[in-house]
Design a protein around this motif. Structure first.
Motif, PDB file in Angstrom:
ATOM      1  N   ALA A   1     -67.977  57.274  20.608  1.00  0.00           N
ATOM      2  CA  ALA A   1     -69.020  58.259  20.287  1.00  0.00           C
ATOM      3  C   ALA A   1     -69.545  58.965  21.551  1.00  0.00           C
ATOM      4  N   ALA A   2     -69.763  58.191  22.611  1.00  0.00           N
ATOM      5  CA  ALA A   2     -70.341  58.769  23.831  1.00  0.00           C
ATOM      6  C   ALA A   2     -69.352  59.657  24.592  1.00  0.00           C
ATOM      7  N   PHE A   3     -68.091  59.582  24.213  1.00  0.00           N
ATOM      8  CA  PHE A   3     -67.044  60.314  24.947  1.00  0.00           C
ATOM      9  C   PHE A   3     -66.479  61.478  24.150  1.00  0.00           C
ATOM     10  N   HIS A   4     -67.156  61.847  23.070  1.00  0.00           N
ATOM     11  CA  HIS A   4     -66.527  62.782  22.129  1.00  0.00           C
ATOM     12  C   HIS A   4     -66.207  64.139  22.748  1.00  0.00           C
ATOM     13  N   ASP A   5     -66.960  64.524  23.784  1.00  0.00           N
ATOM     14  CA  ASP A   5     -66.725  65.833  24.408  1.00  0.00           C
ATOM     15  C   ASP A   5     -65.823  65.770  25.637  1.00  0.00           C
ATOM     16  N   ALA A   6     -65.369  64.573  25.990  1.00  0.00           N
ATOM     17  CA  ALA A   6     -64.524  64.433  27.178  1.00  0.00           C
ATOM     18  C   ALA A   6     -63.104  64.925  26.881  1.00  0.00           C
ATOM     19  N   TYR A   7     -62.388  65.248  27.931  1.00  0.00           N
ATOM     20  CA  TYR A   7     -60.968  65.597  27.798  1.00  0.00           C
ATOM     21  C   TYR A   7     -60.129  64.372  28.180  1.00  0.00           C
ATOM     22  N   PRO A   8     -58.914  64.270  27.610  1.00  0.00           N
ATOM     23  CA  PRO A   8     -58.093  63.086  27.873  1.00  0.00           C
ATOM     24  C   PRO A   8     -57.961  62.738  29.356  1.00  0.00           C
ATOM     25  N   LYS A   9     -57.822  63.723  30.223  1.00  0.00           N
ATOM     26  CA  LYS A   9     -57.588  63.407  31.638  1.00  0.00           C
ATOM     27  C   LYS A   9     -58.800  62.749  32.296  1.00  0.00           C
ATOM     28  N   GLN A  10     -59.961  62.822  31.634  1.00  0.00           N
ATOM     29  CA  GLN A  10     -61.151  62.168  32.170  1.00  0.00           C
ATOM     30  C   GLN A  10     -61.248  60.703  31.742  1.00  0.00           C
ATOM     31  N   LEU A  11     -60.323  60.263  30.882  1.00  0.00           N
ATOM     32  CA  LEU A  11     -60.424  58.920  30.289  1.00  0.00           C
ATOM     33  C   LEU A  11     -59.453  57.933  30.922  1.00  0.00           C
ATOM     34  N   SER A  12     -59.826  56.641  30.858  1.00  0.00           N
ATOM     35  CA  SER A  12     -58.916  55.567  31.262  1.00  0.00           C
ATOM     36  C   SER A  12     -57.843  55.379  30.195  1.00  0.00           C
ATOM     37  N   GLY A  13     -56.813  54.603  30.523  1.00  0.00           N
ATOM     38  CA  GLY A  13     -55.727  54.353  29.584  1.00  0.00           C
ATOM     39  C   GLY A  13     -56.207  53.733  28.276  1.00  0.00           C
ATOM     40  N   GLY A  14     -57.112  52.738  28.398  1.00  0.00           N
ATOM     41  CA  GLY A  14     -57.630  52.078  27.209  1.00  0.00           C
ATOM     42  C   GLY A  14     -58.385  53.053  26.312  1.00  0.00           C
ATOM     43  N   MET A  15     -59.195  53.898  26.948  1.00  0.00           N
ATOM     44  CA  MET A  15     -59.953  54.875  26.167  1.00  0.00           C
ATOM     45  C   MET A  15     -59.015  55.873  25.494  1.00  0.00           C
ATOM     46  N   MET A  16     -57.971  56.268  26.187  1.00  0.00           N
ATOM     47  CA  MET A  16     -57.017  57.205  25.570  1.00  0.00           C
ATOM     48  C   MET A  16     -56.356  56.571  24.344  1.00  0.00           C
ATOM     49  N   GLN A  17     -56.048  55.273  24.446  1.00  0.00           N
ATOM     50  CA  GLN A  17     -55.429  54.624  23.283  1.00  0.00           C
ATOM     51  C   GLN A  17     -56.417  54.494  22.132  1.00  0.00           C
ATOM     52  N   ARG A  18     -57.706  54.384  22.446  1.00  0.00           N
ATOM     53  CA  ARG A  18     -58.698  54.406  21.362  1.00  0.00           C
ATOM     54  C   ARG A  18     -58.636  55.739  20.626  1.00  0.00           C
ATOM     55  N   VAL A  19     -58.513  56.818  21.401  1.00  0.00           N
ATOM     56  CA  VAL A  19     -58.435  58.148  20.777  1.00  0.00           C
ATOM     57  C   VAL A  19     -57.177  58.235  19.906  1.00  0.00           C
ATOM     58  N   ALA A  20     -56.076  57.712  20.434  1.00  0.00           N
ATOM     59  CA  ALA A  20     -54.815  57.768  19.675  1.00  0.00           C
ATOM     60  C   ALA A  20     -54.940  56.986  18.360  1.00  0.00           C
ATOM     61  N   ILE A  21     -55.612  55.845  18.403  1.00  0.00           N
ATOM     62  CA  ILE A  21     -55.803  55.035  17.191  1.00  0.00           C
ATOM     63  C   ILE A  21     -56.721  55.774  16.215  1.00  0.00           C
TER      64      ILE A  21
END
Ligand code: ADP
Ligand code: ADP
Length: 226
Positions: A125-145
């Motif tokens: 929820a707190a990262f909803h406006d972030a772009y993928p390149k700003q995220l760690s690998g784990g966070m990116m996989q959360r987005v993918a899920i």
């Protein structure tokens, strides 16, 4: 009948110089609402099998049925999560999760509800406006899920989704996935070479032998997960 039926599937790759048997006659039935894990050594054909179910490739012989229909190319009834992050880099976290819903013309208000639910469930929820390149690998996989689930697929296909993560992040992602899975009981077909991961996650574990990939053992895990 099982949700997913893999029947006598054989897969050969033919290159200029040779033919490689990647999958040598595999049959697997996955009932609905199961967390099925395919485990086996590197190169045994796990990814190849998942690609067939995804409709990204066709078996040399045999057939694959999803809900009684033969798979014919990729479709929105299968959600995919790969090891390498396949988010749209030009879209925010929210827009990534919303992508499939927009494509299916789900009305805006409904889209927002669905997206918010999955962002919350995956801790984004707190990262909803972030772009993928700003995220760690784990966070990116959360987005993918979240993106895969938001489309409400019949089955979630996961190819070593946590394989590139450090062990601490991998552990927390495994727990998160189980939590989300308990919520939705979506049928999952999960590929890994890590036997500990298979045991932690799987209701059913399909063990493949080294190349050419055959099914060695099918284990129905009798105990409840922690
Ligand atoms: P795993 O996912 O278990 O590591 P793969 O499905 O990636 O196994 O590969 C199974 C076998 O098929 C391996 O020997 C691999 O080298 C071979 N293979 C995979 N993809 C191709 C391809 N596109 N062309 C030729 N051989 C391939
Ligand atoms: P994984 O084990 O995660 O599936 P691989 O390194 O085996 O990853 O494969 C990565 C990509 O390369 C896949 O798309 C696969 O189809 C392709 N590939 C793997 N082995 C071969 C091969 N021998 N020839 C051509 N392509 C291959």
């Amino acid at each position: 009948p099982p949700l997913l039926r893999i029947k006598d599937v054989r897969l050969e790759y033919t290159t200029k110089t040779k033919t490689v048997v990647a999958i040598d006659n595999i049959s697997i039935d996955v009932p609905d609402n199961q967390f099925a894990v395919i485990v086996g050594p590197s190169g045994c054909g796990k990814s190849s099998l998942l690609y067939l179910v995804a409709g990204l490739n066709e078996p040399t012989s045999g057939e694959i049925l999803l809900g009684n229909e033969e798979i014919d190319g990729p479709g929105p009834d299968r959600g995919m999560v790969f090891q390498s992050y396949t988010l749209f880099p030009w879209l925010t976290v929210r827009e990534n999760v919303e992508f499939g819903l927009k494509r299916r013309h789900v009305p805006a208000a409904e889209r927002e509800d669905i997206v918010n639910r999955y962002l919350n469930e995956t801790g984004l929820a707190a990262f909803h406006d972030a772009y993928p390149k700003q995220l760690s690998g784990g966070m990116m996989q959360r987005v993918a899920i979240a993106r895969a689930l938001a489309n409400d697929p019949k089955i979630l296909l996961m190819d070593e989704p946590f394989g590139a993560l450090d062990s601490q992040t991998r552990n927390s992602m495994q727990k998160l996935l189980l939590r989300v899975w308990e919520q939705h009981k979506k049928t999952v077909l999960f590929v890994t070479h890590d036997i500990d991961e298979a045991i932690l996650l799987g209701d059913r574990i399909y063990v493949m032998t080294a190349r050419p990939g055959r099914l060695k053992e099918e284990v129905v895990v009798p105990i409840a997960r922690p």
